[in-house]
Scaffold this motif. Structure first.
Motif, PDB file in Angstrom:
ATOM      1  N   ARG A  19       1.003  -0.996  -0.143  1.00  8.53           N
ATOM      2  CA  ARG A  19       0.134  -0.054   0.067  1.00  8.53           C
ATOM      3  C   ARG A  19       1.190   1.294  -0.230  1.00  8.53           C
ATOM      4  N   ASN A  20       0.585   2.206  -0.005  1.00  8.71           N
ATOM      5  CA  ASN A  20       1.167   3.670  -0.458  1.00  8.71           C
ATOM      6  C   ASN A  20       1.670   3.926   0.922  1.00  8.71           C
ATOM      7  N   ARG A  30       0.553   2.613  -6.670  1.00  8.58           N
ATOM      8  CA  ARG A  30       0.336   3.724  -7.933  1.00  8.58           C
ATOM      9  C   ARG A  30       1.024   2.414  -8.974  1.00  8.58           C
ATOM     10  N   VAL A  31      -0.103   1.685 -10.045  1.00  8.33           N
ATOM     11  CA  VAL A  31       0.798   0.648 -10.508  1.00  8.33           C
ATOM     12  C   VAL A  31       0.183   0.909 -11.490  1.00  8.33           C
ATOM     13  N   TRP A  52       9.932  -0.464  -2.926  1.00  4.62           N
ATOM     14  CA  TRP A  52       9.347   0.263  -3.522  1.00  4.62           C
ATOM     15  C   TRP A  52       9.046   0.840  -4.709  1.00  4.62           C
ATOM     16  N   LEU A  53       8.046   0.346  -5.037  1.00  6.54           N
ATOM     17  CA  LEU A  53       7.249   0.437  -6.324  1.00  6.54           C
ATOM     18  C   LEU A  53       6.450   1.916  -7.356  1.00  6.54           C
ATOM     19  N   VAL A  58       5.867   1.201  -0.514  1.00  2.23           N
ATOM     20  CA  VAL A  58       4.906  -0.386  -0.306  1.00  2.23           C
ATOM     21  C   VAL A  58       4.447  -0.678   0.738  1.00  2.23           C
ATOM     22  N   VAL A  59       5.408  -1.450   1.016  1.00  2.00           N
ATOM     23  CA  VAL A  59       6.168  -2.360   2.702  1.00  2.00           C
ATOM     24  C   VAL A  59       7.218  -1.919   3.344  1.00  2.00           C
TER      25      VAL A  59
END
Length: 110
Positions: A19-20, A30-31, A52-53, A58-59
């Motif tokens: 999750r952000n 943000r995918v 990080w995504l 994100v985790v």
């Protein structure tokens, strides 16, 4: 399969749903849509790990912490001694039978 999205892109598979964390007011990931590349970065410093995504954290977790071990105990990895706690191990890339592509995989000692 899984719980609360913990088997989706950016997640710590079967343990922690992505999750952000960079923008708590907008917790959605943000995918990028199919056909566009996503950029994932995993940073491990000692036992502390961040996923990080696409530029957003994100985790975040600490390997071997009581919280981490509790998540493992509730997962498909329960019963595997010291799961996720090795100082070094190979990286694993996964799919679930669908087409998947990876590019520009780099490993760097910090």
């Amino acid at each position: 399969m899984g719980r609360d999205g913990n088997r989706t892109v950016g997640s710590l598979y079967d343990l922690i749903a992505a999750r952000n964390l960079s923008d708590p007011d907008s917790p959605g990931k943000r995918v990028n849509p199919p056909g566009e590349w996503n950029r994932a970065v995993i940073v491990a410093r000692g036992r502390h790990v961040e996923h990080w995504l696409n530029g957003f954290k994100v985790v975040e977790y600490d390997r071997g912490s009581p919280e981490f071990r509790a998540l493992v105990a509730q997962s498909k990895f329960a019963g595997r001694a010291n799961f996720g706690e090795a100082e070094q191990s190979p990286i694993l890339l996964q799919d679930h039978g669908d087409r998947v592509e990876f590019r520009s995989i780099k490993l760097r000692a910090l």
